[in-house]
Write an enzyme that holds these catalytic residues in place. Structure first.
Site, PDB file in Angstrom:
ATOM      1  N   LYS A  70      60.290  70.685  56.162  1.00 56.72           N
ATOM      2  CA  LYS A  70      59.477  69.618  55.579  1.00 56.72           C
ATOM      3  C   LYS A  70      60.282  68.858  54.513  1.00 56.72           C
ATOM      4  O   LYS A  70      61.278  68.258  54.843  1.00 56.72           O
ATOM      5  CB  LYS A  70      58.185  70.208  55.019  1.00 56.72           C
ATOM      6  CG  LYS A  70      57.505  71.237  55.941  1.00 56.72           C
ATOM      7  CD  LYS A  70      57.059  70.634  57.256  1.00 56.72           C
ATOM      8  CE  LYS A  70      56.091  71.506  58.004  1.00 56.72           C
ATOM      9  NZ  LYS A  70      56.572  72.078  59.247  1.00 56.72           N
ATOM     10  N   TYR A  78      48.372  77.430  56.040  1.00 57.91           N
ATOM     11  CA  TYR A  78      48.940  76.906  57.287  1.00 57.91           C
ATOM     12  C   TYR A  78      48.498  77.822  58.430  1.00 57.91           C
ATOM     13  O   TYR A  78      48.607  79.042  58.331  1.00 57.91           O
ATOM     14  CB  TYR A  78      50.462  76.866  57.160  1.00 57.91           C
ATOM     15  CG  TYR A  78      51.159  76.534  58.445  1.00 57.91           C
ATOM     16  CD1 TYR A  78      50.790  75.421  59.189  1.00 57.91           C
ATOM     17  CD2 TYR A  78      52.185  77.334  58.934  1.00 57.91           C
ATOM     18  CE1 TYR A  78      51.425  75.121  60.385  1.00 57.91           C
ATOM     19  CE2 TYR A  78      52.824  77.039  60.117  1.00 57.91           C
ATOM     20  CZ  TYR A  78      52.432  75.926  60.838  1.00 57.91           C
ATOM     21  OH  TYR A  78      53.056  75.634  62.018  1.00 57.91           O
ATOM     22  N   ASP A  94      54.092  80.211  48.982  1.00 52.63           N
ATOM     23  CA  ASP A  94      54.623  79.191  49.888  1.00 52.63           C
ATOM     24  C   ASP A  94      54.615  77.866  49.127  1.00 52.63           C
ATOM     25  O   ASP A  94      53.558  77.309  48.843  1.00 52.63           O
ATOM     26  CB  ASP A  94      53.738  79.124  51.143  1.00 52.63           C
ATOM     27  CG  ASP A  94      54.299  78.157  52.187  1.00 52.63           C
ATOM     28  OD1 ASP A  94      54.995  77.195  51.793  1.00 52.63           O
ATOM     29  OD2 ASP A  94      54.021  78.359  53.382  1.00 52.63           O
ATOM     30  N   ARG A  97      75.833  86.201  62.419  1.00 51.51           N
ATOM     31  CA  ARG A  97      74.433  86.593  62.186  1.00 51.51           C
ATOM     32  C   ARG A  97      74.269  87.242  60.814  1.00 51.51           C
ATOM     33  O   ARG A  97      73.179  87.297  60.250  1.00 51.51           O
ATOM     34  CB  ARG A  97      73.945  87.537  63.303  1.00 51.51           C
ATOM     35  CG  ARG A  97      72.518  88.028  63.094  1.00 51.51           C
ATOM     36  CD  ARG A  97      71.849  88.549  64.358  1.00 51.51           C
ATOM     37  NE  ARG A  97      72.698  89.389  65.174  1.00 51.51           N
ATOM     38  CZ  ARG A  97      73.016  90.654  64.908  1.00 51.51           C
ATOM     39  NH1 ARG A  97      72.560  91.253  63.824  1.00 51.51           N
ATOM     40  NH2 ARG A  97      73.803  91.336  65.718  1.00 51.51           N
TER      41      ARG A  97
END
Ligand SMILES: Cc1ncc(COP(=O)(O)O)c(C=O)c1O
Length: 396
Positions: free
Chosen positions: A209, A113, A184, A61
């Site tokens: 994406k 978004y 973004d 992690r």
């Protein structure tokens, strides 16, 4: 454990390495006799560790050797020193924004978004964060909204309206006012624009994406040149546990190797289809920054390399017409998400959470890398069904 990433050296001493070369070469293991050409995927949640754990790998992690080559490659493409991979684009956005409080005022495009806006609405409701939704293309209005703000979270082009922000001016105005900036860059990709070079503090991507590019992983990444921001985001990732799995990162790096080829083809296909759609009688409006008539055209031409692979289409017949068009398509896949090799589309307002200022009939089309004539043939036959439909239900 390297955390800052030197860029690969140019074979031409006076020239920087081209982005397409970086996509292929960045994040490779050192060249050693008998060593692998690709970074190994390490499937281990824990590492051998006894006594003083300082400086050694401990637990997956906190960081793994499978993350670093991807982080290095994305950072190289964005011209950044730090790349930080997270479990999704939303995790990247949440980490980049950090723990917002009632003292925070976030300026954000009204057509961002929808999950980004949902996240900010949630922070407003639970934490008292002030959220100022703006028309990101209206530079003067955004600059006014920056007064007294703490964060500008910009998307350009926006999802799904494809508005283009004047990033150089907005980022400079934010800097003058001490406003932290997060861009973004999912739609543009680092090949379309490099917001750090335009003055952004932090860049985020839904790597789901274009970066990964094959609709087979969900992943996010943050890049920055700011050492303190990078340390904070890594600490956030470890604490919140929004980490990426090794196989996802492997797939994303594999996809990234062809980013330049995919983006080039998708952009070329999108520009061609946008032009053809704009001349079709069953089309009300086409949005694509490549079109000289598009409101974002001049700005995109000035500050971007390429106009992107997403088209906004409003076909004849309103929302019902848009739904009929989606149903009539055979090659285009009706699906959410974008940036994969395959062409997909959806009517965004089918989601109750989409902004009400997005037209009911707007189809967001993610143009893939298929043959453009096949994509057009499918669209043309589906648009013809709308023409026939209009004949059956003539408008009063
Ligand atoms: C512009 C943009 N940013 C962020 C996200 C969120 O990314 P993810 O779905 O990987 O969490 C998306 C997803 O569609 C997006 O389109």
């Amino acid at each position: 454990m390297s955390q800052q990433h030197p860029r690969p050296e140019s074979p031409h001493p006076s020239a920087p390495v081209a982005p397409g070369t970086l996509a292929v070469t960045a994040g490779r293991p050192p060249r050693v006799q008998g060593g692998p050409v690709n970074p190994p995927v390490v499937l281990s949640s824990t590492y051998v560790s006894a006594g003083d754990p300082t400086g050694a790998r401990l637990y997956a992690r906190m960081g793994t050797e499978t993350w670093e080559p991807f982080e290095e490659a994305v950072a190289a493409l964005e011209g950044a020193r730090h790349g930080i991979v997270l479990g999704s684009g939303m995790a990247a956005i949440a980490a980049a924004l950090g723990d917002l409080s009632a003292d925070d005022v976030v300026v954000v495009p009204r057509h961002s978004y929808q999950a980004t806006l949902g996240f900010l609405d949630d922070r407003a409701a639970r934490r008292g964060v002030e959220v100022r939704r703006v028309d990101i293309a209206d530079t003067d209005a955004v600059v006014t909204a920056l007064d007294g703000a703490t964060v500008l979270l910009a998307e350009s082009p926006t999802n799904p309206m494809l508005e283009v922000a004047d990033l150089p001016r907005l980022l400079a105005a934010a800097r003058e006012r001490g406003v932290r900036t997060v861009v973004d860059n999912t739609f543009a990709t680092p090949l379309g624009q490099r917001p750090l070079a335009l003055g952004a503090d932090v860049v985020v991507h839904s790597a789901t994406k274009y970066l990964a590019g094959h609709s087979d992983v969900v992943l996010g990444v943050v890049v920055t040149d700011d050492d303190e921001a990078a340390a904070d985001i890594r600490a956030y990732r470890t604490m919140h546990g929004a980490i990426a799995g090794p196989m996802e990162v492997y797939l994303a790096l594999r996809g990234l190797r062809t980013l330049h080829l995919r983006v080039e083809r998708a952009n070329a296909n999108a520009a061609e289809l946008a032009t053809r759609l704009a001349g079709h009688p069953a089309v009300v409006e086409v949005r694509h920054p490549s079109l000289p008539t598009d409101p974002g055209h001049e700005r995109a031409a000035a500050q971007m390399t390429g106009f992107g692979g997403i088209i906004g289409l409003r076909p004849a017949g309103g929302a019902a017409g848009a739904d009929a068009l989606v149903d009539a398509l055979r090659l285009w896949v009706p699906a959410t998400s974008l940036g994969g090799v395959e062409s997909t589309l959806e009517r965004r307002r089918r989601f109750a959470t989409e902004s009400v200022t997005v037209p009911e009939d707007l189809l967001r089309m993610s143009v893939g890398i298929e043959d453009v004539e096949d994509l057009w043939a499918d669209l043309a036959q589906a648009l013809d069904t709308l023409v026939r439909r209009a004949g059956r239900h003539p408008r009063p």
